[in-house]
Design a protein around this motif. Structure first.
Motif, mmCIF file in Angstrom:
data_model
loop_
_atom_site.group_PDB
_atom_site.id
_atom_site.type_symbol
_atom_site.label_atom_id
_atom_site.label_comp_id
_atom_site.label_asym_id
_atom_site.label_seq_id
_atom_site.Cartn_x
_atom_site.Cartn_y
_atom_site.Cartn_z
ATOM 1 N N MET A 190 5.528 -8.213 15.541
ATOM 2 C CA MET A 190 5.001 -7.207 14.648
ATOM 3 C C MET A 190 3.520 -7.504 14.460
ATOM 4 O O MET A 190 3.159 -8.578 14.023
ATOM 5 C CB MET A 190 5.761 -7.245 13.335
ATOM 6 N N ARG A 191 2.711 -6.557 14.789
ATOM 7 C CA ARG A 191 1.268 -6.787 14.709
ATOM 8 C C ARG A 191 0.735 -6.669 13.295
ATOM 9 O O ARG A 191 -0.278 -7.242 12.959
ATOM 10 C CB ARG A 191 0.555 -5.801 15.614
ATOM 11 N N ASP A 192 1.409 -5.905 12.460
ATOM 12 C CA ASP A 192 0.937 -5.717 11.091
ATOM 13 C C ASP A 192 2.066 -6.031 10.114
ATOM 14 O O ASP A 192 2.867 -5.151 9.790
ATOM 15 C CB ASP A 192 0.446 -4.277 10.905
ATOM 16 N N PRO A 193 2.166 -7.279 9.650
ATOM 17 C CA PRO A 193 3.252 -7.637 8.724
ATOM 18 C C PRO A 193 3.237 -6.825 7.436
ATOM 19 O O PRO A 193 4.266 -6.646 6.806
ATOM 20 C CB PRO A 193 3.004 -9.117 8.434
ATOM 21 N N THR A 194 2.075 -6.299 7.056
ATOM 22 C CA THR A 194 2.036 -5.502 5.828
ATOM 23 C C THR A 194 2.788 -4.186 5.999
ATOM 24 O O THR A 194 3.252 -3.613 5.019
ATOM 25 C CB THR A 194 0.592 -5.221 5.391
ATOM 26 N N LEU A 195 2.923 -3.727 7.243
ATOM 27 C CA LEU A 195 3.713 -2.514 7.493
ATOM 28 C C LEU A 195 5.161 -2.736 7.073
ATOM 29 O O LEU A 195 5.763 -1.877 6.436
ATOM 30 C CB LEU A 195 3.650 -2.124 8.971
ATOM 31 N N PHE A 196 5.722 -3.902 7.403
ATOM 32 C CA PHE A 196 7.091 -4.211 6.989
ATOM 33 C C PHE A 196 7.206 -4.174 5.471
ATOM 34 O O PHE A 196 8.155 -3.612 4.930
ATOM 35 C CB PHE A 196 7.509 -5.592 7.502
ATOM 36 N N THR A 197 6.227 -4.727 4.791
ATOM 37 C CA THR A 197 6.247 -4.745 3.330
ATOM 38 C C THR A 197 6.223 -3.328 2.772
ATOM 39 O O THR A 197 6.979 -3.007 1.847
ATOM 40 C CB THR A 197 5.051 -5.545 2.794
ATOM 41 N N ARG A 198 5.369 -2.469 3.337
ATOM 42 C CA ARG A 198 5.293 -1.085 2.850
ATOM 43 C C ARG A 198 6.602 -0.336 3.089
ATOM 44 O O ARG A 198 7.088 0.387 2.208
ATOM 45 C CB ARG A 198 4.128 -0.365 3.516
ATOM 46 N N VAL A 199 7.185 -0.511 4.267
ATOM 47 C CA VAL A 199 8.455 0.161 4.568
ATOM 48 C C VAL A 199 9.545 -0.349 3.633
ATOM 49 O O VAL A 199 10.332 0.419 3.083
ATOM 50 C CB VAL A 199 8.845 -0.052 6.040
ATOM 51 N N ARG A 200 9.593 -1.652 3.421
ATOM 52 C CA ARG A 200 10.610 -2.242 2.541
ATOM 53 C C ARG A 200 10.445 -1.718 1.114
ATOM 54 O O ARG A 200 11.431 -1.417 0.445
ATOM 55 C CB ARG A 200 10.476 -3.766 2.570
ATOM 56 N N GLU A 201 9.231 -1.603 0.647
ATOM 57 C CA GLU A 201 9.009 -1.077 -0.708
ATOM 58 C C GLU A 201 9.453 0.376 -0.820
ATOM 59 O O GLU A 201 10.019 0.780 -1.834
ATOM 60 C CB GLU A 201 7.542 -1.224 -1.092
ATOM 61 N N ARG A 202 9.207 1.165 0.238
ATOM 62 C CA ARG A 202 9.662 2.564 0.214
ATOM 63 C C ARG A 202 11.185 2.637 0.196
ATOM 64 O O ARG A 202 11.764 3.474 -0.496
ATOM 65 C CB ARG A 202 9.129 3.311 1.427
ATOM 66 N N LEU A 203 11.821 1.773 0.953
ATOM 67 C CA LEU A 203 13.282 1.785 0.986
ATOM 68 C C LEU A 203 13.874 1.423 -0.373
ATOM 69 O O LEU A 203 14.931 1.942 -0.749
ATOM 70 C CB LEU A 203 13.805 0.809 2.044
ATOM 71 N N THR A 204 13.227 0.552 -1.101
ATOM 72 C CA THR A 204 13.769 0.163 -2.407
ATOM 73 C C THR A 204 13.750 1.310 -3.404
ATOM 74 O O THR A 204 14.551 1.344 -4.325
ATOM 75 C CB THR A 204 13.004 -1.030 -3.006
ATOM 76 N N THR A 205 12.854 2.266 -3.217
ATOM 77 C CA THR A 205 12.775 3.369 -4.165
ATOM 78 C C THR A 205 13.520 4.616 -3.696
ATOM 79 O O THR A 205 13.902 5.439 -4.516
ATOM 80 C CB THR A 205 11.307 3.759 -4.434
ATOM 81 N N ARG A 206 13.733 4.764 -2.394
ATOM 82 C CA ARG A 206 14.321 6.002 -1.872
ATOM 83 C C ARG A 206 15.709 5.855 -1.258
ATOM 84 O O ARG A 206 16.323 6.834 -0.884
ATOM 85 C CB ARG A 206 13.400 6.595 -0.802
ATOM 86 N N ASP A 207 16.193 4.659 -1.110
ATOM 87 C CA ASP A 207 17.465 4.435 -0.426
ATOM 88 C C ASP A 207 18.602 4.332 -1.442
ATOM 89 O O ASP A 207 18.574 3.470 -2.326
ATOM 90 C CB ASP A 207 17.370 3.160 0.404
ATOM 91 N N ASP A 208 19.609 5.177 -1.306
ATOM 92 C CA ASP A 208 20.739 5.156 -2.243
ATOM 93 C C ASP A 208 21.604 3.909 -2.091
ATOM 94 O O ASP A 208 22.335 3.538 -3.006
ATOM 95 C CB ASP A 208 21.612 6.394 -2.057
ATOM 96 N N LEU A 209 21.542 3.262 -0.936
ATOM 97 C CA LEU A 209 22.340 2.054 -0.733
ATOM 98 C C LEU A 209 21.634 0.786 -1.216
ATOM 99 O O LEU A 209 22.214 -0.288 -1.206
ATOM 100 C CB LEU A 209 22.682 1.899 0.757
#
Length: 51
Positions: free
Chosen positions: A1-20
């Motif tokens: 992964m060239r940009d580890p901050t991308l993983f952080t941003r995606v993970r943060e979005r999942l915490t707010t939008r994912d019903d599971l």
């Protein structure tokens, strides 16, 4: 992964939008280096170790 901050941003979005999310549990994290494919006559990681 060239940009580890991308993983952080995606993970943060999942915490707010994912019903599971309430059912998911964080167990561990890791950072791995995967060396490039070796050329004929080289061993895996030779370019990394010789530099």
């Amino acid at each position: 992964m060239r940009d580890p901050t991308l993983f952080t941003r995606v993970r943060e979005r999942l915490t707010t939008r994912d019903d599971l999310h309430p059912y998911a549990e964080h167990r561990a994290s890791a950072l791995a280096y995967v060396p490039p494919t070796s050329a004929p006559g080289e061993y895996v990681g030779k370019r990394f170790l010789d530099s």
